[in-house]
Design a protein around this motif. Structure first.
Motif, PDB file in Angstrom:
ATOM      1  N   ILE A   1       1.825  -5.428  -2.070  1.00  0.00           N
ATOM      2  CA  ILE A   1       2.403  -6.152  -0.939  1.00  0.00           C
ATOM      3  C   ILE A   1       3.892  -6.406  -1.171  1.00  0.00           C
ATOM      4  O   ILE A   1       4.270  -7.053  -2.146  1.00  0.00           O
ATOM      5  CB  ILE A   1       1.656  -7.480  -0.720  1.00  0.00           C
TER       6      ILE A   1
ATOM      7  N   GLY B   1       5.512  -9.060  11.439  1.00  0.00           N
ATOM      8  CA  GLY B   1       4.533  -9.891  10.741  1.00  0.00           C
ATOM      9  C   GLY B   1       4.534 -11.322  11.244  1.00  0.00           C
ATOM     10  O   GLY B   1       3.464 -11.918  11.445  1.00  0.00           O
TER      11      GLY B   1
ATOM     12  N   ALA C   1       6.642  -8.611   3.523  1.00  0.00           N
ATOM     13  CA  ALA C   1       5.338  -8.846   4.156  1.00  0.00           C
ATOM     14  C   ALA C   1       4.884 -10.291   3.971  1.00  0.00           C
ATOM     15  O   ALA C   1       4.162 -10.838   4.804  1.00  0.00           O
ATOM     16  CB  ALA C   1       4.288  -7.891   3.590  1.00  0.00           C
TER      17      ALA C   1
ATOM     18  N   SER D   1       3.535  -0.303   6.198  1.00  0.00           N
ATOM     19  CA  SER D   1       4.581   0.121   5.260  1.00  0.00           C
ATOM     20  C   SER D   1       4.091   1.224   4.331  1.00  0.00           C
ATOM     21  O   SER D   1       4.828   2.162   4.011  1.00  0.00           O
ATOM     22  CB  SER D   1       5.068  -1.085   4.443  1.00  0.00           C
TER      23      SER D   1
ATOM     24  N   MET E   1       9.813  -5.181   9.932  1.00  0.00           N
ATOM     25  CA  MET E   1       8.443  -5.483   9.529  1.00  0.00           C
ATOM     26  C   MET E   1       8.213  -6.998   9.398  1.00  0.00           C
ATOM     27  O   MET E   1       7.137  -7.500   9.733  1.00  0.00           O
ATOM     28  CB  MET E   1       8.130  -4.791   8.194  1.00  0.00           C
TER      29      MET E   1
ATOM     30  N   ILE F   1      -0.054 -10.454   6.896  1.00  0.00           N
ATOM     31  CA  ILE F   1       0.476  -9.888   5.645  1.00  0.00           C
ATOM     32  C   ILE F   1      -0.078  -8.488   5.407  1.00  0.00           C
ATOM     33  O   ILE F   1       0.661  -7.550   5.073  1.00  0.00           O
ATOM     34  CB  ILE F   1       0.127 -10.803   4.453  1.00  0.00           C
TER      35      ILE F   1
ATOM     36  N   VAL G   1       1.250  -5.652   7.947  1.00  0.00           N
ATOM     37  CA  VAL G   1       2.597  -5.185   7.601  1.00  0.00           C
ATOM     38  C   VAL G   1       2.544  -4.295   6.352  1.00  0.00           C
ATOM     39  O   VAL G   1       3.228  -3.267   6.276  1.00  0.00           O
ATOM     40  CB  VAL G   1       3.542  -6.381   7.363  1.00  0.00           C
ATOM     41  N   THR G   2       1.725  -4.685   5.395  1.00  0.00           N
ATOM     42  CA  THR G   2       1.599  -3.895   4.163  1.00  0.00           C
ATOM     43  C   THR G   2       1.023  -2.516   4.447  1.00  0.00           C
ATOM     44  O   THR G   2       1.532  -1.500   3.949  1.00  0.00           O
ATOM     45  CB  THR G   2       0.699  -4.630   3.146  1.00  0.00           C
TER      46      THR G   2
END
Length: 430
Positions: free
Chosen positions: A340, A178, A344, A205, A174, A198, A201-202
């Motif tokens: 977050i 990112g 990330a 996830s 990840m 950011i 990726v969050t």
């Protein structure tokens, strides 16, 4: 009222242009509201309180710049100094975060004093350009090491000190995604590329069940746990003189370099190289550093990302004021910040590191007496895990190498004195 306060017509701008410029600047630097609490949380500071302190300190800094200097320059807790705060002073030296805040506050007061007096200009002019560039690059390398560590790409090893982690793990994959996304978006000049990276990726996830989602909007967390919590008595210990100086020194050059670059890009600089309303700018950025510590966060500084707003037409303090208002509105997205993961925000750190490392291109590589101290400075920061030691090694090596080469006149008295003080510090204190 806005016309009278910010003199929009005289600066060839309008309310709409300034507000758009403010939004542009905010989107390019909004990543700090997620990254700063994550970094300072590693110093055992409460995440929610630091989130609030970050937004409040940024807003105050922006308002100071807007109303005291009338410049479109935004401020927020600075990258690099927050890492030194968490991993150098607290994590490395073992001091409490309250003492570290005290050091930031004292450095801010000293910064304000030397900014009002002509000392600031004298110090800036005394330090050779190679060391200035090396300090910026060294901080970048320091951030890069932290980013790779947070992503799980670099881990400790008993024999080799460091090695790579499990490269097919979720955090590593990840973080790589990112970083690639941020670089791609920034290359294409997509507004808010860092914060988009950011958030993407969050979200991935969360959807994959690798990260817990706790919401987006809520009332701001209490700032009480960090507000006015600096330990000034502890910060005044002899052993912390170097720490206070490191905060002061880095903030001094970071602010000054940012100011010069933005003034040039925005066309504010006069033909003779001077900057109008300079006193207001100096008071704004130095006061923001001290106020930020009182609020409960690491050093607040001017952001080079303000260039994005200037490119969008921002020419007055209304741009900075708009950024300040947006930081206050950001107070209500605390749950999102808490959702977050560290991997990330690691790509954002690595991206900033890439930007800062380019300072090495301005070192005089054909002159070994300039290049060698620069390399020592830049490498010492990540390898000693200390910005302060990197600066100290740089000054000592610069003075020593110049003297050994018979080039005594190249060593400014200020550089020589500081080099001697650093040597005494290591001999007496360690």
């Amino acid at each position: 009222m806005l016309e009278q306060v910010f003199k929009l017509s005289a600066n060839g701008t309008s309310v709409r242009t300034e507000l758009v410029a403010g939004l542009t600047t905010f989107l390019t630097m909004a990543y700090i509201i997620f990254v700063n609490p994550a970094i300072l949380a590693d110093a055992k500071m409460p995440f929610g309180a630091v989130f609030t302190a970050t937004c409040v300190a940024a807003a105050i800094g922006c308002f100071l710049m807007a109303f005291l200097a009338n410049y479109p320059i935004a401020l927020a807790p600075g990258m690099g100094l927050n890492a030194y705060f968490a991993y150098g002073v607290v994590g490395g030296m073992g001091y409490s975060w309250q003492i570290a805040l005290g050091c930031v506050f004292l450095s801010g007061i000293l910064f304000l004093i030397i900014s009002v007096l002509p000392i600031r200009e004298w110090i800036v002019n005394a330090i050779p350009k190679s060391l200035k560039m090396a300090i910026a690059a060294g901080i970048g390398l320091f951030l890069a090491l932290i980013a790779l560590k947070n992503a799980g790409i670099v881990v400790a090893h008993p024999a080799t000190l460091v090695t790579h982690g499990k490269l097919v793990s979720w955090p590593v994959l990840m973080a790589v995604l990112g970083f690639a996304l941020i670089i791609g978006l920034e290359y294409r000049r997509v507004m808010g590329g860092v914060i988009i990276g950011i958030l993407v990726v969050t979200v991935i996830s969360i959807l994959a069940g690798q990260q817990k989602f706790v919401g987006i909007f809520d009332v701001p967390p209490s700032i009480a746990p960090v507000f006015l919590q600096m330990d000034l008595a502890g910060a005044m210990k002899v052993g912390l003189v170097t720490v206070v100086f490191a905060f002061l020194f880095v903030d001094l050059f970071d602010n000054t370099g940012t100011l010069i670059g933005l003034a040039h890009r925005g066309g504010f600089m006069r033909p003779d190289g001077t900057v109008p309303r300079l006193r207001g700018v100096l008071i704004s950025d130095s006061a923001a550093a001290a106020i930020g510590a009182a609020v409960g966060t690491s050093t607040t500084t001017s952001y080079i990302e303000s260039a994005s707003g200037i490119n969008a037409g921002g020419r007055t303090g209304l741009t900075a004021a708009a950024v300040g208002v947006l930081f206050l509105l950001a107070l209500f997205v605390a749950p999102l910040a808490g959702s977050i993961p560290a991997y990330a925000t690691a790509p954002a750190l690595l991206y900033v590191a890439c930007l800062m490392a380019r300072g090495l291109t301005e070192v005089e590589w054909n002159d070994l007496t300039e290049a060698a101290p620069a390399v020592i400075t830049a490498l010492a920061m990540p390898f000693t895990f200390s910005i302060a030691d990197g600066i100290a090694f740089g000054f000592i090596s610069y003075a020593g190498i110049k003297i050994a080469a018979g080039r005594f006149r190249d060593v400014h008295p200020a550089v020589g004195v500081l080099a001697v003080l650093f040597v005494i510090k290591y001999v007496v204190i360690g």
